[in-house]
Design a protein around this motif. Structure first.
Motif, PDB file in Angstrom:
ATOM      1  N   ARG A  31       6.129  11.724  59.481  1.00  0.00           N
ATOM      2  CA  ARG A  31       4.821  11.100  59.718  1.00  0.00           C
ATOM      3  C   ARG A  31       3.668  11.942  59.160  1.00  0.00           C
ATOM      4  NH1 ARG A  31       1.373   9.952  65.073  1.00  0.00           N
ATOM      5  NH2 ARG A  31      -0.497   9.372  63.908  1.00  0.00           N
TER       6      ARG A  31
ATOM      7  N   ALA B 136       3.787  14.157  56.817  1.00  0.00           N
ATOM      8  CA  ALA B 136       3.902  14.260  55.351  1.00  0.00           C
ATOM      9  C   ALA B 136       3.347  13.016  54.682  1.00  0.00           C
ATOM     10  CB  ALA B 136       5.362  14.474  54.956  1.00  0.00           C
TER      11      ALA B 136
ATOM     12  N   SER C  30       1.419  10.540  56.020  1.00  0.00           N
ATOM     13  CA  SER C  30       0.022  10.205  56.292  1.00  0.00           C
ATOM     14  C   SER C  30      -0.914  11.216  55.644  1.00  0.00           C
ATOM     15  CB  SER C  30      -0.252  10.072  57.788  1.00  0.00           C
ATOM     16  OG  SER C  30       0.354  11.112  58.480  1.00  0.00           O
ATOM     17  N   LEU C  31      -0.526  12.503  55.592  1.00  0.00           N
ATOM     18  CA  LEU C  31      -1.424  13.470  54.951  1.00  0.00           C
ATOM     19  C   LEU C  31      -1.495  13.265  53.443  1.00  0.00           C
ATOM     20  CD1 LEU C  31      -1.000  16.838  56.891  1.00  0.00           C
ATOM     21  CD2 LEU C  31      -3.079  15.488  56.599  1.00  0.00           C
TER      22      LEU C  31
ATOM     23  N   LEU D 281      -3.866  10.441  53.035  1.00  0.00           N
ATOM     24  CA  LEU D 281      -5.247  10.836  53.330  1.00  0.00           C
ATOM     25  C   LEU D 281      -5.820  11.710  52.208  1.00  0.00           C
ATOM     26  CD1 LEU D 281      -4.903  11.570  57.138  1.00  0.00           C
ATOM     27  CD2 LEU D 281      -6.514   9.958  56.107  1.00  0.00           C
ATOM     28  N   MET D 282      -4.997  12.641  51.708  1.00  0.00           N
ATOM     29  CA  MET D 282      -5.463  13.498  50.613  1.00  0.00           C
ATOM     30  C   MET D 282      -5.707  12.669  49.350  1.00  0.00           C
ATOM     31  SD  MET D 282      -5.887  16.490  51.682  1.00  0.00           S
ATOM     32  CE  MET D 282      -5.909  16.589  53.453  1.00  0.00           C
TER      33      MET D 282
ATOM     34  N   VAL E  32     -14.088  15.667  59.154  1.00  0.00           N
ATOM     35  CA  VAL E  32     -13.071  15.136  58.234  1.00  0.00           C
ATOM     36  C   VAL E  32     -11.723  15.783  58.544  1.00  0.00           C
ATOM     37  CG1 VAL E  32     -12.418  14.855  55.810  1.00  0.00           C
ATOM     38  CG2 VAL E  32     -14.839  14.873  56.450  1.00  0.00           C
TER      39      VAL E  32
ATOM     40  N   CYS F 129      -8.296  13.953  59.889  1.00  0.00           N
ATOM     41  CA  CYS F 129      -6.995  13.995  59.206  1.00  0.00           C
ATOM     42  C   CYS F 129      -5.881  14.303  60.201  1.00  0.00           C
ATOM     43  CB  CYS F 129      -6.995  15.073  58.120  1.00  0.00           C
ATOM     44  SG  CYS F 129      -7.926  14.611  56.653  1.00  0.00           S
TER      45      CYS F 129
ATOM     46  N   ARG G  84      -5.856  13.821  63.459  1.00  0.00           N
ATOM     47  CA  ARG G  84      -5.668  12.746  64.430  1.00  0.00           C
ATOM     48  C   ARG G  84      -4.850  11.619  63.801  1.00  0.00           C
ATOM     49  NH1 ARG G  84     -10.904  11.399  65.732  1.00  0.00           N
ATOM     50  NH2 ARG G  84     -11.135  13.521  66.487  1.00  0.00           N
ATOM     51  N   LEU G  85      -5.204  11.234  62.572  1.00  0.00           N
ATOM     52  CA  LEU G  85      -4.502  10.121  61.926  1.00  0.00           C
ATOM     53  C   LEU G  85      -3.055  10.476  61.571  1.00  0.00           C
ATOM     54  CD1 LEU G  85      -7.325   8.800  59.582  1.00  0.00           C
ATOM     55  CD2 LEU G  85      -6.307   7.603  61.521  1.00  0.00           C
ATOM     56  N   SER G  86      -2.766  11.762  61.392  1.00  0.00           N
ATOM     57  CA  SER G  86      -1.403  12.141  61.013  1.00  0.00           C
ATOM     58  C   SER G  86      -0.587  12.627  62.197  1.00  0.00           C
ATOM     59  CB  SER G  86      -1.415  13.252  59.963  1.00  0.00           C
ATOM     60  OG  SER G  86      -2.599  13.297  59.271  1.00  0.00           O
ATOM     61  N   GLY G  87      -1.172  12.622  63.378  1.00  0.00           N
ATOM     62  CA  GLY G  87      -0.444  13.083  64.557  1.00  0.00           C
ATOM     63  C   GLY G  87      -0.120  14.563  64.521  1.00  0.00           C
ATOM     64  N   VAL G  88      -1.035  15.368  63.946  1.00  0.00           N
ATOM     65  CA  VAL G  88      -0.809  16.810  63.881  1.00  0.00           C
ATOM     66  C   VAL G  88      -1.584  17.481  64.997  1.00  0.00           C
ATOM     67  CG1 VAL G  88      -1.292  18.887  62.529  1.00  0.00           C
ATOM     68  CG2 VAL G  88      -0.402  16.857  61.397  1.00  0.00           C
TER      69      VAL G  88
ATOM     70  N   PHE H 222       6.291  17.419  52.547  1.00  0.00           N
ATOM     71  CA  PHE H 222       5.007  17.044  51.959  1.00  0.00           C
ATOM     72  C   PHE H 222       5.105  16.961  50.437  1.00  0.00           C
ATOM     73  CE2 PHE H 222       0.762  18.193  50.332  1.00  0.00           C
ATOM     74  CZ  PHE H 222       0.048  17.140  50.871  1.00  0.00           C
TER      75      PHE H 222
ATOM     76  N   TRP I  36       0.678  21.997  57.966  1.00  0.00           N
ATOM     77  CA  TRP I  36      -0.232  20.837  57.816  1.00  0.00           C
ATOM     78  C   TRP I  36      -1.677  21.306  57.863  1.00  0.00           C
ATOM     79  CZ3 TRP I  36       3.261  17.820  56.215  1.00  0.00           C
ATOM     80  CH2 TRP I  36       4.497  17.719  56.852  1.00  0.00           C
TER      81      TRP I  36
ATOM     82  N   MET J 235      -2.555  23.510  54.671  1.00  0.00           N
ATOM     83  CA  MET J 235      -2.717  22.703  53.461  1.00  0.00           C
ATOM     84  C   MET J 235      -4.040  21.932  53.521  1.00  0.00           C
ATOM     85  SD  MET J 235      -2.543  19.628  51.876  1.00  0.00           S
ATOM     86  CE  MET J 235      -2.072  18.625  53.291  1.00  0.00           C
ATOM     87  N   THR J 236      -4.332  21.358  54.696  1.00  0.00           N
ATOM     88  CA  THR J 236      -5.559  20.565  54.831  1.00  0.00           C
ATOM     89  C   THR J 236      -6.794  21.442  54.639  1.00  0.00           C
ATOM     90  OG1 THR J 236      -4.378  19.163  56.391  1.00  0.00           O
ATOM     91  CG2 THR J 236      -6.775  18.957  56.343  1.00  0.00           C
TER      92      THR J 236
ATOM     93  N   THR K 175      -7.311  22.520  51.000  1.00  0.00           N
ATOM     94  CA  THR K 175      -7.847  21.451  50.158  1.00  0.00           C
ATOM     95  C   THR K 175      -9.324  21.201  50.447  1.00  0.00           C
ATOM     96  OG1 THR K 175      -5.683  20.400  50.219  1.00  0.00           O
ATOM     97  CG2 THR K 175      -7.497  19.061  49.431  1.00  0.00           C
ATOM     98  N   LEU K 176      -9.632  20.998  51.734  1.00  0.00           N
ATOM     99  CA  LEU K 176     -10.984  20.560  52.084  1.00  0.00           C
ATOM    100  C   LEU K 176     -12.017  21.660  51.876  1.00  0.00           C
ATOM    101  CD1 LEU K 176     -10.415  18.471  55.337  1.00  0.00           C
ATOM    102  CD2 LEU K 176     -10.682  17.659  53.000  1.00  0.00           C
TER     103      LEU K 176
END
Lengths: 186, 564
Positions: free
Chosen positions: A6, A8, A10-11, A14-15, B45, B49, B51-55, B73, B171, B174-175, B178-179
């Protein structure tokens, strides 16, 4: 497995949204407002508004009345651009350069500048060195029946001299200015 | 050399080295989740990310979980790019109606961008749609660099932490990379590049009639935004086929300077990030001194070589000066050579001149930079984790010499660590020598060679070195787009990427679990000139001994036969 699946999927989506869509769109938006000329390809238009090329992309010029561009391995193709990729040890390179030198050589002016004999990396190099322009100047002046001084003034207007790079002359800008000053008889 | 040649060298080093300590501290704060001046904008942002990915950003992973997350990933990214490239003919934002890529080419391209290599067996303007450039390639430019940065901070934590079982959260790393790490710098660079003349539009290719009345098609596109990340993320995949030699990618001497400095801006800064993790900036200084020394040795040799006129062109009708075949007038010799050295020292691989046409020793410097494993600044994250492996090997060698258990920053290096180090030493030889030898000896694959003699062998050697080192530059005459090379080079890229990442993460996990012994009087210091010298020698010896025979057959033979 789902603990990894999930995040992997969804991220990556999003990216994709952020870096693949929002980022280029934001940059495009700002660029189109701040630098519209450059963002759309630095186009050169004539008085009728017809696009005659881009100031950054070399064109083929043939005949005595024009300054010739840097030679192009891909014959000035824009899709796709290309280089010769000839090795320094490749006999084909020496052959091509010697043939081209024999054609362009002018005894009064000495050896032909190397940038008139070698193809560029992009095949679309819009510039030449001032020496390569000077080498062609007598020919163009004679063909257009212009005084060399007038021509030299035009050359200076099209010359860039950045603090951190070699001086170069934009051949397309120069030829366009030349055409306004003294149109070539067709 | 003229005054502008010295000016560009000076400006380049100033642009890279002056911001590095500050930027390195910024990356430390970002990766550790501390507040920075960007937090008010990017914080929401980032949290969105998760919340939407369940992290859950508060939980940490051990090295195995971290590795699995990374692999999942990267696999998801690979599937997405592969699918987009195959199907681009049916997808929108394809103004010139390009068909999907052939399967082996699409596979090669997807692997290439996921592994931060950006080897290109295709020409962008002729075979990739705007959509593929954006959601396929640009995205991987970001997240492959972010993956490298994540692996690096995992290793930094492994070295810095004591008796710990976790390395952070992939997760989250990586986020954040990037951001905060890549996006803001990219926006700035992209706008600077547009100002200099790089196109940024979604409009169609433009039709022009030249001054002499010939039809001309001008390829455009959202180029600046992709070029910014291809430089800053040490990716190197050009928007146009001839990469940064193309006047639309790199229109002026100034765009050239900034694109060039962007290649190693982040890798240089990350050396200081490491210093903040281990709370000892002396370590950073000795590592960056070693990188600079190697950079200057290679750069000096390349400049010396490239300023020599080609003896093969000795003809009174031809100007006798530094070779210009494959170079752009607006860059000249110095900025072309500096780019070549920078792009191969870092695992960038973009080119502003055609490496195939460089003098043999210049081409050899490019090869050696890649063969030592892209550790001279190197790729984002990847350069420093590669360099830290060399640091550990140097420490191990020093330990053998003084007869004590080797230890680095209080962590003892034992059998497991040394086994993992040796595994990484095999990556480049397998990728370059085994795969390269196969390609050079089979009659089919060898037909891709386009230059005669020793240089022909150099073309094969360069291709397999570039792929295995995740560089992506080429002796571009080499006809790489065949099923054999697409698959073998793809394999080389995977070995070169994950052959480092997996042992590095295992090493990080193993180091994190160790207790930290206080540094005693007899400990070998890993800062200062003595250690920096040992490190330089270690890197040159390992690379040199492995690849010298291959180099002798290629560039050295060509140099001697040309009669320089």
């Amino acid at each position: 497995m789902t603990t990894y699946l999930r995040p992997a999927t969804s991220l990556i989506l999003l990216m994709t949204l952020i870096t693949g869509a929002v980022y280029p769109l934001v940059v495009t938006g700002v660029a189109q407002v701040a630098f519209p000329e450059q963002a759309n390809g630095s186009l050169l238009r004539d008085d009728q508004g017809q696009v005659r090329g881009s100031l950054l992309i070399a064109q083929a010029f043939k005949g005595d009345a024009w300054f010739h561009s840097r030679p192009s391995a891909a014959d000035f193709a824009t899709v796709a651009s290309g280089a010769s990729n000839l090795a320094p040890s490749n006999p084909a390179l020496a052959q091509r350069i010697n043939d081209s030198a024999a054609q362009q050589y002018l005894e009064a002016q000495g050896a032909v500048p190397l940038d008139l004999l070698t193809t560029s990396g992009s095949g679309l190099d819009p510039h030449l060195s001032p020496a390569a322009i000077a080498y062609q100047l007598p020919r163009v002046a004679a063909a257009r029946q212009l005084a060399t001084e007038a021509l030299q003034a035009l050359v200076e207007q099209s010359t860039l001299q950045p603090l951190i790079g070699p001086p170069v002359v934009n051949v397309l800008a120069l030829n366009a200015a030349l055409e306004r000053l003294a149109p070539a008889s067709k | 050399m003229h005054s502008y040649d010295y000016a560009v060298l000076l400006a380049f080093f100033a642009l890279v080295l002056i911001p590095a300590p500050w930027l390195g501290r910024f990356y430390y704060k970002v990766m550790e989740g501390q507040r920075t001046w960007l937090s008010p904008v990017l914080g929401p942002v980032e949290r969105g990310c998760y919340r939407l990915s369940g992290v859950n950003a508060e939980t940490e992973q051990n090295w195995k979980q971290y590795t699995l997350a990374l692999l999942a990933f990267n696999l998801a990214g690979f599937v997405l790019v592969f699918a987009v490239l195959l199907l681009q003919g049916y997808l929108p934002l394809n103004p010139t109606h390009l068909p999907g890529q052939e399967w082996s080419l699409a596979l090669n391209t997807a692997v290439s961008f996921v592994t931060n290599t950006n080897w290109q067996a295709y020409s962008g303007e002729a075979s990739v749609s705007y959509l593929s450039q954006m959601i396929g390639l640009t995205v991987q430019n970001f997240v492959s660099a972010a993956t490298g940065l994540a692996v690096l901070v995992a290793l930094c934590r492994g070295i810095a932490r004591r008796s710990a079982s976790t390395l952070g959260n992939f997760w989250v790393d990586m986020t954040r990379a990037t951001l905060y790490g890549l996006l803001p710098l990219c926006v700035l660079l992209a706008l600077f590049l547009v100002w200099q003349g790089v196109p940024q539009t979604f409009g169609d290719y433009v039709h022009a009639v030249t001054l002499q009345g010939v039809d001309q098609t001008l390829p455009l596109g959202p180029a600046a935004s992709q070029i910014a990340i291809k430089q800053l993320g040490t990716n190197g995949g050009g928007f146009f086929g001839v990469n940064s030699a193309h006047p639309f990618e790199n229109p002026t001497a100034w765009s050239n300077l900034f694109e060039m400095a962007s290649i190693i801006l982040i890798p240089a800064a990350l050396v200081f990030t490491f210093g903040h993790y281990v709370k000892d900036l002396r370590q950073s200084r000795s590592i960056i001194a070693c990188m600079l020394a190697l950079f200057l040795i290679g750069g000096g040799a390349a400049l010396w070589s490239e300023y020599q006129a080609n003896p093969g062109l000795n003809n009174p009708q031809v100007e006798q000066t530094a070779p210009l075949e494959g170079k752009e007038s607006r860059f000249g010799t110095t900025a072309s050579v500096l780019w070549t050295v920078t792009t191969t020292a870092a695992s960038n691989g973009s080119v502003n001149n055609m490496h195939d046409s460089l003098n043999p020793i210049t081409g050899m410097v490019a090869l050696v930079n890649m063969m030592v494993g892209e550790v001279i600044f190197g790729g984002v994250g990847a350069g420093l984790y590669g360099m830290l492996l060399n640091v550990l090997i140097a420490v191990f060698l020093a330990g053998l010499m003084i007869g004590r258990t080797p230890e680095y920053l209080g962590k003892k290096l034992q059998a497991r660590e040394v086994q993992l180090l040796v595994a990484t030493l095999l990556v480049m030889p397998v990728g370059v020598l085994v795969l390269g030898a196969l390609a050079a000896s089979l009659p089919g694959p060898v037909a891709s060679v386009t230059n005669p003699g020793a240089h022909g062998f150099s073309q094969v050697l360069y291709a397999y070195t570039s792929a295995s080192a995740n560089n992506g530059s080429a002796f571009a005459g080499f006809g790489a787009n065949t099923t054999f090379h697409n698959l073998m080079l793809g394999l080389g890229m995977l070995i070169g990427r994950f052959g480092y990442i997996l042992p590095v993460l295992a090493l990080a996990g193993s180091l994190a679990m160790k207790k930290s012994a206080p540094l005693g009087e007899n400990s070998f210091p890993t800062h200062g000139p003595l250690f920096a010298t040992l490190l330089v020698v270690t890197i040159l010896l390992i690379g040199g001994l492995t690849f010298l025979p291959a180099l002798a057959l290629g560039p050295i033979t060509e140099h001697l036969s040309l009669g320089f």
